[in-house]
Each structure stands twice: as structure tokens, then as C-alpha cells.
Design a protein around this motif. Structure first.
Motif, mmCIF file in Angstrom:
data_model
loop_
_atom_site.group_PDB
_atom_site.id
_atom_site.type_symbol
_atom_site.label_atom_id
_atom_site.label_comp_id
_atom_site.label_asym_id
_atom_site.label_seq_id
_atom_site.Cartn_x
_atom_site.Cartn_y
_atom_site.Cartn_z
ATOM 1 N N ASP A 98 96.876 52.991 -22.953
ATOM 2 C CA ASP A 98 97.206 53.849 -21.814
ATOM 3 C C ASP A 98 96.015 54.703 -21.395
ATOM 4 O O ASP A 98 95.915 55.115 -20.233
ATOM 5 C CB ASP A 98 98.396 54.738 -22.174
ATOM 6 C CG ASP A 98 99.647 53.914 -22.425
ATOM 7 O OD1 ASP A 98 100.267 53.463 -21.445
ATOM 8 O OD2 ASP A 98 99.994 53.690 -23.605
ATOM 9 N N ALA A 99 95.133 54.996 -22.364
ATOM 10 C CA ALA A 99 93.916 55.760 -22.070
ATOM 11 C C ALA A 99 92.882 55.418 -23.134
ATOM 12 O O ALA A 99 93.240 55.030 -24.260
ATOM 13 C CB ALA A 99 94.195 57.259 -22.066
ATOM 14 N N ALA A 125 96.559 55.851 -27.160
ATOM 15 C CA ALA A 125 95.210 56.309 -26.825
ATOM 16 C C ALA A 125 94.247 55.518 -27.700
ATOM 17 O O ALA A 125 94.386 55.490 -28.919
ATOM 18 C CB ALA A 125 95.062 57.806 -27.110
#
Length: 219
Positions: A204-205, A189
Motif C-alpha cells: 500500500d506504501a 507498508a
């Protein structure tokens, strides 16, 4: 559900990159080397001291003996630590404390390219005020041969935690850090606390801060 969360330090726990820049700037003035804030963030932010100094001196066409690197690191760390000690309130990333105290991870760790001294001068202040819970593992620049984007630090952190890499959630703020964690096989993240989101696309985010990350995790 991940078994562990691993935080980078600069730009993830603390808005510390501007403080690092001040320390570098103060030191480099002694060598008549100019380093603008824009140049620091575009080229050097996220590098460990032992990787930054050779790269910077080479880019500035200044010679640097290998034996002098340790001396430069010690001076820079002293400047940084003094800046931290002089601060009444530390510039923590928004939502950090709440996120860590509410997190349901079995284990929590830090994996940073900063020195142990730079990390602990901050953490000791935070521990004393019970702002953050204690971390199970802390890996810093002295613990690895190669800094980020090498995955060495993150793999070592997972090993010390006793957790498989794919069971770790990493929170990072830099392209080098994201690359390191992804190479280690971890989920990442990214926080937009230091770099533009366009530079963090390997994560991923992407979130603005821990408050937004908490909201997303709660859904």
C-alpha cells in the motif's frame, strides 16, 4: 488508526538476509553446492528454511530426502545463531527502536519465516539492552504449515492478538511477505531494505526505512 502492527523479521527488524546468506553458504560448502549472493537474493531470500532447502537442492540437481531437511535446518540455524552471537552491534533497520517506542498501536507482533531460535537469539539481545519494547505475539516458521506467500502466518498472528486482519498494519520487505499480508486482508507498508521498489508494488506504501515511515505517519 490501526489496532496492531505486525513486523516481518528479516529485513524489517534486522538487516539479517546477508547473515542468513553467510550461514547457508557455510553449510552448502559441506555439500559442494555453490550459491552466489546474487542468486540467493533473486531466488531464495524471504523463503523459510523448510521451503528453501528442497527448492535449492532441486535447482542444483542434488537429491534431498525429506528426512534430511530437519537436519539441514538445524545446522544452518546453528551457523546463523553463532554469527549473531559473535556480533557486538546488531545491524538494525534505521529508525526501528524510535518508531516502536513512539508507536500508538495497542499491540505489536512479529510474523517471520525464520525459526523461533533465529528470532529469539536477536530479540533476547535487544530486550536485554531495552532497544525494543517486548512484542505481544511472535509467530515463526514452526507455528505454520505453509510459509509466505501463504497468509497462514499473518492470519494466525491476528488471531493470537485478538485483532481483525483489517485492523493490522504489516511492515514487510519482500514480495512473498507482501503477498501473504495482502491475502490476509491487511494493509502493508514495504521497506526497501532488501528488494528494489519495483518488486514491492503490491504494498500500500513503500518506504526506505522506519525513519521515513515515522515521518509519513506523523503528517
Amino acid at each position: 488508526m490501526y489496532q496492531a502492527i505486525i513486523l516481518d523479521f528479516d529485513g524489517v527488524v534486522l538487516h539479517s538476509e546477508p547473515i542468513h546468506y553467510q550461514a547457508y553458504h557455510k553449510l552448502l560448502n559441506q555439500y559442494n553446492i555453490t550459491l552466489s549472493e546474487k542468486e540467493y537474493f533473486s531466488t531464495y531470500a524471504g523463503l523459510s528454511d523448510k521451503e528453501l532447502f528442497p527448492k535449492l537442492f532441486k535447482n542444483k540437481n542434488h537429491s534431498l530426502q525429506q528426512t534430511k531437511i530437519y537436519e539441514l535446518i538445524q545446522k544452518k540455524v546453528a551457523f546463523y545463531n553463532q554469527l549473531i552471537q559473535d556480533m557486538t552491534t546488531l545491524p538494525l533497520i534505521h529508525g526501528l527502536a524510535e518508531y516502536l517506542y513512539q508507536a500508538e498501536y495497542n499491540k505489536m507482533a512479529i510474523c517471520s519465516g525464520a525459526t523461533s531460535s533465529e528470532v529469539m537469539v536477536v530479540l533476547n539481545k535487544l530486550y536485554q539492552q531495552k532497544i525494543v519494547p517486548p512484542f505481544d505475539v511472535i509467530v515463526t516458521a514452526e507455528d505454520v504449515q505453509c510459509g509466505k506467500p501463504s497468509p497462514e502466518g499473518y492470519l494466525l498472528t491476528a488471531e493470537l492478538l485478538g485483532v481483525e486482519p483489517d485492523q493490522c498494519l504489516v511492515v514487510e520487505d519482500s514480495p512473498h511477505g507482501i503477498m501473504a499480508a495482502k491475502k490476509a486482508g491487511m494493509t502493508v507498508a514495504a521497506l526497501t531494505t532488501t528488494f528494489d521498489p519495483s518488486l514491492l508494488q503490491q504494498a500500500d506504501a513503500i518506504f526506505t526505512d522506519f525513519a521515513q515511515l515515522s515521518s509519513a505517519t506523523a503528517q
